[in-house]
Enzyme design. Structure first.
Site, mmCIF file in Angstrom:
data_model
loop_
_atom_site.group_PDB
_atom_site.id
_atom_site.type_symbol
_atom_site.label_atom_id
_atom_site.label_comp_id
_atom_site.label_asym_id
_atom_site.label_seq_id
_atom_site.Cartn_x
_atom_site.Cartn_y
_atom_site.Cartn_z
ATOM 1 N N THR A 1 7.715 -5.667 4.095
ATOM 2 C CA THR A 1 6.561 -6.453 4.484
ATOM 3 C C THR A 1 7.033 -7.759 5.092
ATOM 4 O OG1 THR A 1 4.684 -7.772 3.687
ATOM 5 C CG2 THR A 1 6.343 -7.176 2.070
ATOM 6 N N GLY B 1 0.820 -1.205 0.000
ATOM 7 C CA GLY B 1 0.000 0.000 0.000
ATOM 8 C C GLY B 1 0.855 1.256 0.000
ATOM 9 N N THR B 2 1.931 1.218 0.778
ATOM 10 C CA THR B 2 2.859 2.349 0.831
ATOM 11 C C THR B 2 3.526 2.559 -0.526
ATOM 12 O OG1 THR B 2 3.305 1.928 3.165
ATOM 13 C CG2 THR B 2 4.913 3.251 1.976
ATOM 14 N N GLU C 1 -2.868 -15.973 8.877
ATOM 15 C CA GLU C 1 -4.024 -15.167 9.293
ATOM 16 C C GLU C 1 -5.064 -14.998 8.195
ATOM 17 O OE1 GLU C 1 -3.203 -10.934 9.953
ATOM 18 O OE2 GLU C 1 -1.271 -11.215 8.954
ATOM 19 N N MET D 1 1.521 -14.576 10.713
ATOM 20 C CA MET D 1 1.164 -13.503 9.793
ATOM 21 C C MET D 1 1.107 -14.009 8.364
ATOM 22 S SD MET D 1 3.400 -10.472 11.473
ATOM 23 C CE MET D 1 4.676 -11.655 11.810
ATOM 24 N N GLY D 2 0.315 -13.313 7.561
ATOM 25 C CA GLY D 2 0.127 -13.677 6.159
ATOM 26 C C GLY D 2 -1.297 -13.399 5.738
ATOM 27 N N ARG D 3 -1.587 -12.122 5.405
ATOM 28 C CA ARG D 3 -2.948 -11.755 5.008
ATOM 29 C C ARG D 3 -3.342 -12.410 3.691
ATOM 30 N NH1 ARG D 3 -5.926 -7.642 7.003
ATOM 31 N NH2 ARG D 3 -6.844 -7.363 4.930
ATOM 32 N N ARG E 1 6.791 -9.354 14.752
ATOM 33 C CA ARG E 1 7.076 -8.185 13.924
ATOM 34 C C ARG E 1 7.768 -7.060 14.685
ATOM 35 N NH1 ARG E 1 1.651 -4.835 12.360
ATOM 36 N NH2 ARG E 1 1.392 -3.730 14.322
ATOM 37 N N ASP F 1 5.376 -10.247 5.591
ATOM 38 C CA ASP F 1 4.714 -11.372 4.929
ATOM 39 C C ASP F 1 5.464 -11.874 3.704
ATOM 40 O OD1 ASP F 1 2.746 -10.944 6.779
ATOM 41 O OD2 ASP F 1 1.281 -10.114 5.388
#
EC number: 2.7.1.11
Length: 442
Positions: A203, A176-177, A304, A248-250, A365, A205
Site C-alpha cells: 500500500t 482489502g487484499t 485525499e 494519496m492517503g484515503r 504510484r 499509503d
C-alpha cells in the site's frame, strides 16, 4: 524472554515431511555459522517500554529467514503469484525476486503469475514465469501481471488453486487484499489442503499496521516532493499565489506528513486523522490570509481522505462504492480550490489571486521503485519464500523495528497504521508549517 512474553504462533502445514534445506548445497550461498534462523529467534513488537510499569506484556514474532529444515520438496512445488488492488512502486520487483529466489535458491521450476488480481485465478490463464522472463521487471512501474479490484469469489479461487495444483500462493496487495488472503487461508485449511499461503502487504499509503512501513512508500514520498516543489514555484511566481497539492492517503496521511517534513516548502498540511474547518477564527482561510500577507504565497498539501465529510454529496454519491467496497471519495483538491477562490473573491474583491492545483496521484504510484524500496522488496520476497518453504502458512513477512519477522496474516489484515497526531512526528509538522490546530476552535 519473561513470563509475560507473548510469542505469536504461526500456523504450519502438518502433512509434509521435513528435509534438509537445499541452500546447504547452493554454491552461491555457502551457509556459515549463524546463517540459519533458530526456531527460538524472535523479534519484539516494541523496543520502547516504560520500566516503571510491570503490566506491559512483551509481544514477539518469529524471526524471518532461512531454516535448516524445510517441508517442501522443491521439485514438487507449484507456486502462484498474484497482484491485487491499485498500483504501487515495487510490485514488479517483488514478483521478480519471488521468481528468481524460488528458481535460483530452492530449485523450484513451476512458477505461475495470475493475471488481473483475484479474478484471474478462475477466469484467466496463468502465465508461466522464470528468471529470464522477469529479468528487467524491477525497472518497470506498475505490475506486468496486471491487477484489478474486486473479483473476490472465495469458492472459485480455492477451487482453482486445488484444480491447478498450486501448493504455494504468494498474494501481493493492500488491506482489502490481505482480508481476502485470510479468507483463502481459512478455506484452504478447512479443506485440509497442504497449501502455503503468504501475504506481501502493498500500500503506497503506508496504512498497513504492525510492520515498520509498506514497500513503495519511500518512493511515493520522494515523488510527492517533486509535486510540492512545482507547486511552490507556481505559488511564488504569482501575486497571492497558492500551490495546492493533493497526495494519496484515503484514511491515513503518512505521505502528506513525510513529504511535508522532507520538502520544508509546505505552509499547511491537512490529513484525514486531523479535522479542519474553513471559516472563522483559527480556520484555514484566516491562516492562509495571514500567510499570504506575510510571504505573498502559500503551499497547501492535502491528503485525499482529508475533509471528505465537509464536501457536499448528493444521495447517489453517498451510496457509491468502488469494486473493493470502499466509499468513492470526491476530489478534495477540486473542492478546496473552488472554496479558496470563492472565499478570496468574497473577502478580497478585485485583488489578484490564483490557485494552482496539482494532483500527482497516478504519476506517484506508477513509477518504478527507488533504490531503497527495491532493496526492501527483495528482502520481503526472500523472507516470504523462506517462511513458506519451512512450512509456515497464513503469515506476512515484514520489518518490525528494523528486523524481518513473520506475523500472523489475520493480525496484519486487521491492524491499521494511522498517523498519531499526539506524537512527535506530527508536532514536527506543526513546527515546520506553523499551522494552527484546526480542531481547537478559539
Amino acid at each position: 524472554m519473561t513470563d509475560a512474553t507473548i510469542i505469536k504462533k504461526l500456523p504450519s502445514l502438518t502433512g509434509l515431511r521435513q528435509r534438509r534445506n537445499p541452500l546447504e548445497e547452493n554454491p552461491f550461498f555457502h551457509p556459515s555459522h549463524g546463517f540459519y534462523i533458530n526456531p527460538s529467534d524472535v523479534i519484539l513488537s516494541q523496543v520502547v517500554y516504560d520500566l516503571s510499569s510491570d503490566s506491559q506484556p512483551l509481544v514477539a514474532y518469529h524471526r524471518a529467514g532461512p531454516r535448516r529444515e524445510i517441508l517442501y520438496e522443491p521439485s514438487s512445488v507449484k507456486a502462484a503469484i498474484v497482484t491485487c488492488g491499485g498500483l504501487c512502486p515495487g510490485m514488479n520487483t517483488v514478483i521478480r525476486e519471488l521468481v528468481v529466489a524460488l528458481w535460483e535458491l530452492y530449485g523450484v521450476r513451476q512458477i505461475y503469475g495470475i493475471p488481473a488480481g483475484y479474478r484471474g485465478f478462475y477466469s484467466m490463464e496463468a502465465v508461466e514465469l522464470n528468471p529470464k522472463i522477469v529479468h528487467n521487471w524491477h525497472k518497470k512501474g506498475g505490475t506486468v501481471l496486471a491487477t484489478s479490484r474486486g473479483g473476490f469469489d472465495l469458492a472459485k479461487i480455492v477451487d482453482a488453486i486445488q484444480i491447478k495444483g498450486y501448493n504455494q500462493v504468494y498474494i501481493i496487495g493492500g488491506d482489502g487484499t490481505m482480508r481476502g488472503a485470510v479468507a483463502i487461508f481459512k478455506e484452504v485449511s478447512r479443506r485440509k489442503m497442504e497449501v502455503g499461503i503468504t501475504g506481501i502487504p502493498k500500500t503506497v499509503d503506508n496504512d498497513v499496521g504492525i510492520i515498520d512501513r509498506s514497500f513503495g512508500f519511500q518512493t511515493a514520498v520522494e515523488m510527492a516532493q517533486e509535486a510540492i516543489s512545482a507547486a511552490h514555484v507556481e505559488a511564488e511566481s504569482a501575486i497571492n499565489g497558492i500551490g495546492l497539492v493533493k497526495l494519496m492517503g484515503r484514511s491515513t496521511g503518512h505521505i502528506a506528513l513525510h513529504a511535508t517534513l522532507s520538502s520544508r516548502d509546505v505552509d499547511c498540511c491537512l490529513i484525514p486523522e486531523m479535522g479542519f474547518y474553513l471559516e472563522g477564527k483559527g480556520g484555514l482561510f484566516e491562516f492562509l490570509e495571514q500567510r499570504l500577507k506575510d510571504n505573498k504565497h502559500a503551499v497547501l498539501v492535502v491528503a485525499e481522505g482529508a475533509g471528505q465529510e465537509m464536501i457536499p454529496r448528493n444521495e447517489t454519491q453517498k451510496q457509491e462504492r468502488d469494486e473493493s467496497g470502499n466509499l468513492v471519495f470526491l476530489d478534495v483538491g477540486v473542492w478546496l480550490k473552488s472554496a479558496l477562490k470563492e472565499w478570496w473573491g468574497r473577502d478580497h474583491p478585485g485583488e489578484l489571486f490564483t490557485v494552482k492545483y496539482i494532483d500527482p496521484t497516478y504519476m506517484i504510484r506508477a513509477v518504478p521503485a527507488n533504490a531503497t524500496d527495491n532493496l526492501y522488496c527483495t528482502l520481503l520476497a526472500h523472507s516470504a519464500i523462506h517462511g513458506i518453504m519451512a512450512g509456515y502458512t497464513g503469515f506476512v513477512s515484514g520489518p518490525v523495528n528494523g528486523n524481518y519477522a513473520y506475523i500472523p496474516l489475520e493480525e496484519v489484515a486487521q491492524a491499521k497504521n494511522e498517523v498519531n497526531t499526539s506524537c512527535h512526528k506530527w508536532a514536527w509538522v506543526r513546527s515546520v508549517t506553523n499551522q494552527p490546530d484546526f480542531e481547537k476552535k478559539c
